[in-house]
Scaffold this motif. Structure first.
Motif, PDB file in Angstrom:
ATOM      1  N   MET A  50       0.842  -1.207   0.000  1.00 23.83           N
ATOM      2  CA  MET A  50       0.000   0.000   0.000  1.00 23.83           C
ATOM      3  C   MET A  50       0.876   1.257   0.000  1.00 23.83           C
ATOM      4  O   MET A  50       0.394   2.358   0.245  1.00 23.83           O
ATOM      5  CB  MET A  50      -0.932   0.003   1.209  1.00 23.83           C
ATOM      6  CG  MET A  50      -1.895  -1.182   1.179  1.00 23.83           C
ATOM      7  SD  MET A  50      -3.407  -0.920   2.106  1.00 23.83           S
ATOM      8  CE  MET A  50      -2.785  -0.738   3.756  1.00 23.83           C
ATOM      9  N   HIS A 109       9.407  -3.372   3.259  1.00 27.43           N
ATOM     10  CA  HIS A 109       9.008  -3.545   1.851  1.00 27.43           C
ATOM     11  C   HIS A 109      10.238  -3.836   0.979  1.00 27.43           C
ATOM     12  O   HIS A 109      10.194  -4.685   0.096  1.00 27.43           O
ATOM     13  CB  HIS A 109       8.328  -2.280   1.317  1.00 27.43           C
ATOM     14  CG  HIS A 109       7.060  -1.905   2.035  1.00 27.43           C
ATOM     15  ND1 HIS A 109       6.957  -0.760   2.805  1.00 27.43           N
ATOM     16  CD2 HIS A 109       5.846  -2.504   2.085  1.00 27.43           C
ATOM     17  CE1 HIS A 109       5.728  -0.685   3.300  1.00 27.43           C
ATOM     18  NE2 HIS A 109       5.030  -1.720   2.892  1.00 27.43           N
ATOM     19  N   LEU A 126      11.312  -7.335   0.884  1.00 27.12           N
ATOM     20  CA  LEU A 126      10.476  -8.195   0.028  1.00 27.12           C
ATOM     21  C   LEU A 126      10.928  -8.075  -1.433  1.00 27.12           C
ATOM     22  O   LEU A 126      10.947  -9.067  -2.176  1.00 27.12           O
ATOM     23  CB  LEU A 126       8.990  -7.818   0.096  1.00 27.12           C
ATOM     24  CG  LEU A 126       8.297  -7.665   1.451  1.00 27.12           C
ATOM     25  CD1 LEU A 126       6.782  -7.577   1.255  1.00 27.12           C
ATOM     26  CD2 LEU A 126       8.597  -8.798   2.375  1.00 27.12           C
ATOM     27  N   LEU A 152       5.228 -11.829   0.349  1.00 23.93           N
ATOM     28  CA  LEU A 152       4.450 -11.115   1.368  1.00 23.93           C
ATOM     29  C   LEU A 152       5.163 -11.247   2.707  1.00 23.93           C
ATOM     30  O   LEU A 152       5.821 -12.265   2.968  1.00 23.93           O
ATOM     31  CB  LEU A 152       3.043 -11.718   1.494  1.00 23.93           C
ATOM     32  CG  LEU A 152       2.057 -11.380   0.374  1.00 23.93           C
ATOM     33  CD1 LEU A 152       2.169 -12.376  -0.760  1.00 23.93           C
ATOM     34  CD2 LEU A 152       0.637 -11.375   0.899  1.00 23.93           C
ATOM     35  N   GLY A 153       5.006 -10.258   3.558  1.00 18.52           N
ATOM     36  CA  GLY A 153       5.724 -10.254   4.829  1.00 18.52           C
ATOM     37  C   GLY A 153       5.004 -11.050   5.907  1.00 18.52           C
ATOM     38  O   GLY A 153       3.782 -11.077   5.967  1.00 18.52           O
ATOM     39  N   ASP A 202       2.416  -9.411   8.574  1.00 23.45           N
ATOM     40  CA  ASP A 202       0.969  -9.622   8.477  1.00 23.45           C
ATOM     41  C   ASP A 202       0.752 -11.127   8.338  1.00 23.45           C
ATOM     42  O   ASP A 202       0.451 -11.632   7.257  1.00 23.45           O
ATOM     43  CB  ASP A 202       0.420  -8.863   7.265  1.00 23.45           C
ATOM     44  CG  ASP A 202       0.668  -7.366   7.385  1.00 23.45           C
ATOM     45  OD1 ASP A 202      -0.188  -6.675   7.925  1.00 23.45           O
ATOM     46  OD2 ASP A 202       1.754  -6.900   6.973  1.00 23.45           O
ATOM     47  N   GLN A 205      -2.512 -12.479   7.004  1.00 25.97           N
ATOM     48  CA  GLN A 205      -2.681 -12.134   5.583  1.00 25.97           C
ATOM     49  C   GLN A 205      -1.921 -13.131   4.699  1.00 25.97           C
ATOM     50  O   GLN A 205      -2.445 -13.614   3.688  1.00 25.97           O
ATOM     51  CB  GLN A 205      -2.173 -10.712   5.343  1.00 25.97           C
ATOM     52  CG  GLN A 205      -2.100 -10.320   3.881  1.00 25.97           C
ATOM     53  CD  GLN A 205      -1.793  -8.848   3.724  1.00 25.97           C
ATOM     54  OE1 GLN A 205      -2.677  -8.018   3.741  1.00 25.97           O
ATOM     55  NE2 GLN A 205      -0.523  -8.520   3.586  1.00 25.97           N
ATOM     56  N   PRO A 223      10.703 -12.674   6.341  1.00 27.05           N
ATOM     57  CA  PRO A 223      10.855 -12.380   7.782  1.00 27.05           C
ATOM     58  C   PRO A 223      10.468 -10.944   8.124  1.00 27.05           C
ATOM     59  O   PRO A 223      10.554 -10.050   7.265  1.00 27.05           O
ATOM     60  CB  PRO A 223      12.355 -12.576   8.031  1.00 27.05           C
ATOM     61  CG  PRO A 223      12.901 -13.279   6.850  1.00 27.05           C
ATOM     62  CD  PRO A 223      11.965 -13.054   5.705  1.00 27.05           C
TER      63      PRO A 223
HETATM   64  P1  AMP Z   1       1.628  -2.860   3.469  1.00 29.42           P
HETATM   65  O1  AMP Z   1       2.159  -1.841   2.520  1.00 29.42           O
HETATM   66  O2  AMP Z   1       1.722  -2.468   4.908  1.00 29.42           O
HETATM   67  O3  AMP Z   1       0.268  -3.367   3.074  1.00 29.42           O
HETATM   68  O4  AMP Z   1       2.600  -4.103   3.359  1.00 29.42           O
HETATM   69  C1  AMP Z   1       2.945  -4.658   2.127  1.00 29.42           C
HETATM   70  C2  AMP Z   1       3.722  -5.924   2.350  1.00 29.42           C
HETATM   71  O5  AMP Z   1       4.884  -5.630   3.106  1.00 29.42           O
HETATM   72  C3  AMP Z   1       2.940  -6.977   3.152  1.00 29.42           C
HETATM   73  O6  AMP Z   1       3.203  -8.260   2.612  1.00 29.42           O
HETATM   74  C4  AMP Z   1       3.512  -6.834   4.531  1.00 29.42           C
HETATM   75  O7  AMP Z   1       3.418  -8.005   5.301  1.00 29.42           O
HETATM   76  C5  AMP Z   1       4.947  -6.483   4.229  1.00 29.42           C
HETATM   77  N1  AMP Z   1       5.564  -5.809   5.371  1.00 29.42           N
HETATM   78  C6  AMP Z   1       5.124  -4.689   6.000  1.00 29.42           C
HETATM   79  N2  AMP Z   1       5.910  -4.393   7.049  1.00 29.42           N
HETATM   80  C7  AMP Z   1       6.866  -5.361   7.092  1.00 29.42           C
HETATM   81  C8  AMP Z   1       7.979  -5.626   7.949  1.00 29.42           C
HETATM   82  N3  AMP Z   1       8.269  -4.848   8.992  1.00 29.42           N
HETATM   83  N4  AMP Z   1       8.741  -6.706   7.689  1.00 29.42           N
HETATM   84  C9  AMP Z   1       8.459  -7.522   6.641  1.00 29.42           C
HETATM   85  N5  AMP Z   1       7.430  -7.326   5.797  1.00 29.42           N
HETATM   86  C10 AMP Z   1       6.643  -6.261   6.016  1.00 29.42           C
END
Ligand code: AMP
Length: 270
Positions: A21, A28, A31, A137-138, A141, A144, A165
């Motif tokens: 997002m 991010h 990933l 994906l992280g 979440d 998720q 991780p």
């Molecule tokens: P978001 O933009 O918050 O929807 O996250 C996008 C992706 O980044 C999702 O797969 C999250 O799980 C992952 N993500 C967000 N924060 C972290 C973090 N601290 N460590 C690892 N992955 C993350």
């Protein structure tokens, strides 16, 4: 984007997708690096998905910095950023949703009804548009990730879903775009979430494996840091069903807390 994806696939390129997002941080970026390992072309999607927010939630103030995100993506070597308009993803006549029925019930599914229906719907659309071989994906979440894995298996998406991780600040707080909402005081309290989870891990290492005792300690620790609990649960890390006994390597402790008005989530698997 879909035309580009099909053309890339025709050339034999493996596509990796990182759905986000935006308001990108080191989590991010980690990933992206994983996606690059497993694919030839990385597409980062940047879309604040309205169908996963309830009316009272922070959709209208969710942090945004598209120029900053684009710079970070360029530096990280992302090949494409897909950032569609809401009206393109959800035109007026939109009426089709994708929903998991069980794995989305506990944890965030309980406190954010409809959230995962929005997530599975948008991720299905993004998968069909970007045609990935892998999606990263992280584990931040955690539910998720489990929901998307379930959906991928159930609907035969030919996509390998990779869990990355959790990336944390030096003091342990899990990185999140929402951390920007925190005042200095709240930021200090927020570290209590990860500290409590790490404390649980240490307790288990020292031999305390009774879930009821661990959960009561976990909740007390969170209260004592001035955090308002949304949920704290101990579940099996694969199917997210409640655990009454510790299972080595499969015991998930998942927490959601309000720090002031900001809702943060974190977890550990022990
Ligand atoms: P978001 O933009 O918050 O929807 O996250 C996008 C992706 O980044 C999702 O797969 C999250 O799980 C992952 N993500 C967000 N924060 C972290 C973090 N601290 N460590 C690892 N992955 C993350």
């Amino acid at each position: 984007m879909q035309k580009i994806s099909f053309a890339l696939k025709k050339k034999g390129k493996k596509i990796g997708v990182v759905p986000t997002m935006g308001y990108l941080h080191e989590g991010h970026l980690s990933l992206i690096r994983i996606a690059q390992k497993y694919s030839d072309i990385v597409i980062l999607t940047l879309f604040i998905n309205p169908t996963q927010f309830a009316a009272h939630e922070d959709l209208n103030r969710y942090p945004q910095d598209i120029p900053g995100d684009l710079k970070k993506c360029k530096k990280a070597g992302v090949d494409y950023v897909f950032s569609p308009k809401i009206s393109k993803m959800y035109p007026k006549n939109f009426e089709t949703y994708v929903e998991t029925t069980q794995i989305s019930l506990p944890l965030c599914g309980g406190s954010r009804p409809g959230h995962f229906r929005g997530v599975t719907t948008i991720v299905s659309k993004l998968f069909l548009i970007t045609q990935p071989t892998v999606a990263v994906l992280g584990k931040k979440d955690f539910q998720q990730l489990a929901v998307i894995k379930r959906m991928g298996a159930d609907l035969n998406f030919p996509i390998r879903i990779i869990g990355a991780p959790i990336v944390r600040d030096k003091d342990g707080l899990a990185l999140s775009s929402r951390n920007v909402y925190l005042t200095l005081e709240e930021r200090k309290n927020a570290v209590g979430i990860s500290s409590a989870l790490f404390w649980i891990r240490n307790q288990i290492k020292s031999g305390e494996t009774r879930i009821a005792i661990l959960m009561s300690h976990l909740k007390n620790k969170l209260f004592s840091c001035g955090l308002r609990l949304d949920y704290a649960e101990c579940l099996h890390s694969e199917n997210l069903t409640p655990l009454t006994h510790y299972q080595k390597g499969k015991t998930l402790f998942a927490v959601a807390c309000f720090v002031g008005k900001t809702r943060l989530i974190d977890n550990i698997v022990v």
